[in-house]
Design an enzyme around this catalytic site. Sequence first.
Site, PDB file in Angstrom:
ATOM      1  N   GLU A  87     -26.213   3.580 -17.063  1.00  0.00           N
ATOM      2  CA  GLU A  87     -26.055   3.713 -15.609  1.00  0.00           C
ATOM      3  C   GLU A  87     -25.678   5.143 -15.223  1.00  0.00           C
ATOM      4  O   GLU A  87     -24.685   5.683 -15.736  1.00  0.00           O
ATOM      5  CB  GLU A  87     -24.971   2.735 -15.120  1.00  0.00           C
ATOM      6  CG  GLU A  87     -24.849   2.720 -13.610  1.00  0.00           C
ATOM      7  CD  GLU A  87     -23.848   1.674 -13.109  1.00  0.00           C
ATOM      8  OE1 GLU A  87     -23.529   0.724 -13.829  1.00  0.00           O
ATOM      9  OE2 GLU A  87     -23.386   1.845 -11.955  1.00  0.00           O
ATOM     10  N   LYS A 127     -15.544  -4.555 -12.243  1.00  0.00           N
ATOM     11  CA  LYS A 127     -16.821  -4.126 -12.843  1.00  0.00           C
ATOM     12  C   LYS A 127     -16.818  -2.610 -13.001  1.00  0.00           C
ATOM     13  O   LYS A 127     -17.249  -2.062 -14.011  1.00  0.00           O
ATOM     14  CB  LYS A 127     -17.994  -4.582 -11.958  1.00  0.00           C
ATOM     15  CG  LYS A 127     -19.366  -4.346 -12.581  1.00  0.00           C
ATOM     16  CD  LYS A 127     -19.934  -2.962 -12.335  1.00  0.00           C
ATOM     17  CE  LYS A 127     -21.296  -2.776 -12.991  1.00  0.00           C
ATOM     18  NZ  LYS A 127     -21.810  -1.412 -12.861  1.00  0.00           N
ATOM     19  N   ASP A 149     -16.845  -4.969 -29.862  1.00  0.00           N
ATOM     20  CA  ASP A 149     -17.416  -6.151 -29.219  1.00  0.00           C
ATOM     21  C   ASP A 149     -17.002  -6.158 -27.743  1.00  0.00           C
ATOM     22  O   ASP A 149     -15.915  -6.626 -27.393  1.00  0.00           O
ATOM     23  CB  ASP A 149     -16.913  -7.402 -29.955  1.00  0.00           C
ATOM     24  CG  ASP A 149     -17.586  -8.670 -29.465  1.00  0.00           C
ATOM     25  OD1 ASP A 149     -18.094  -8.678 -28.336  1.00  0.00           O
ATOM     26  OD2 ASP A 149     -17.595  -9.649 -30.227  1.00  0.00           O
ATOM     27  N   HIS A 174     -23.862   8.944  -6.442  1.00  0.00           N
ATOM     28  CA  HIS A 174     -24.650   8.020  -7.246  1.00  0.00           C
ATOM     29  C   HIS A 174     -26.140   8.278  -7.038  1.00  0.00           C
ATOM     30  O   HIS A 174     -26.915   8.289  -7.986  1.00  0.00           O
ATOM     31  CB  HIS A 174     -24.305   6.595  -6.830  1.00  0.00           C
ATOM     32  CG  HIS A 174     -24.840   5.564  -7.764  1.00  0.00           C
ATOM     33  ND1 HIS A 174     -24.211   5.261  -8.951  1.00  0.00           N
ATOM     34  CD2 HIS A 174     -25.923   4.784  -7.705  1.00  0.00           C
ATOM     35  CE1 HIS A 174     -24.892   4.334  -9.572  1.00  0.00           C
ATOM     36  NE2 HIS A 174     -25.945   4.014  -8.837  1.00  0.00           N
TER      37      HIS A 174
END
Length: 423
Positions: free
Chosen positions: A55, A238, A254, A365
């Site tokens: 991202e 998030k 993990d 962004h």
Amino acid sequence: MLSRQESELLAASMDIDRADKMVENVVGRLVLPLGIGANFLIDGQQHLIPMAIEEPSVVAGVSSGALLARAGGGFRTGSSEPVMIAQIQLLDVPDAAEAERAIFAARAQILAAADKSPTLSQLGGGPKGLEVRHLPDTQAGAMLVVHLFIDCHDAMGANAVNTAAEAAAPLLEKLSRGRAGLRILSNLSDRRRAWAQVEIPAKAFDSEEFHGAETVERIAEANAFAVADPYRAATHNKGIFNGIDAVLLATGNDWRAVEAGAHAWAARDGRYRALTDWQLRSRGGSTSLYGRLELPLAVGVVGGATRSHPTAQLALRILQPLGEGGKSASVIGAERLSRIIAAVGLAQNLAALRALTTTGIQEGHMRLHARQMAVTAGAEGEAVERVAAALVAEKEIRVERARELLREYKAQDLKERAGELRP
Ligand code: NAD
């Protein structure tokens, strides 16, 4: 900092034979960019942060968050012991209270039965304690659940913990006069937490357009929103995981395990909330912004892919603190890794909150997203930046427009070259 061989390994990553030994039915490899989060000062030590992520703007964001944190002396971090939980489900127990008494009376034998990793024991780890939990009213009736607490040292520990759970189960069946069901670790590793804190003077947030004092107030308001509202908290958390997952992935850890544990922890009081706390602090007439992130962080530097993935090993090397002259000072252990990751999550969150409360998230962004659009449209080399810049200038970041701009760029480029060739 890296040797030539290491640099070559970074470029080549893992070969197909190695990949074939890691999982089943391998047909190829998926390569992700490995970026470096910069500006990190953690407990007085400088770190470069390897981040594997697809991202755009995550690596730039975390570096800007870390730079802000430097104005407050960097991050201070801590952690609890690396203790994981093994769960043994006991069903058809005739007398739960009696079973609990018998289990506590045989505590030492149970821990000895669970002690199946000589390496962990030699390191002072292994089974350290237990608790009994009653689930009197499940869809399948009453159950007892025994938790074994296993110190996993520098390993994430899933395999070690699962082995311990299976080894202790027959004795627990006997003691409870019940039947063992599941025997596996809990990913809600709430005894293995790490935290990071920072306190930054409001004036560090001053910019041409925004007053720092106002920005920090808005950041505290934004955090309050995410503490109160699960819809906002999901997006807030998030953003934290943008940074955390990228380091987990880079180091072969993990990330599903850490995500599962952290989200369960975020809902520990019955409502899903922000993992962070951001508050204003006033001292001697000046305001600062205090932030803290705490979460379960079961990570390892041995075991799993941390050892079998060649790039993961290199990522751990990159994470070693920078000593004098940029030289690496010491090897990273699992506890230190968890503390660094907590700092990364907090820096990522700070950058996102600052953008959201000032210019908005899209401006930065979109600039990076425009590059991806240009590449998707087929741009290469210098054309990527030219097409991306045009997309941003037009505020129209779509792949169709990128294709048109690329055609124009190529036509222009051809003309210019033809001009150069003319005598
Ligand atoms: P592992 O079994 O490969 O390695 C751990 C072992 O390494 C220890 O048991 C110990 O014997 C040895 N060791 C050597 N030096 C050590 C040191 N300094 N500190 C600690 N141990 C040392 O790996 P693991 O950490 O037990 O398990 C991690 C893997 O399990 C990950 O790949 C994870 O994806 C996977 N897994 C996860 C889950 C889950 O999260 N629910 C379930 C099953 C498997």
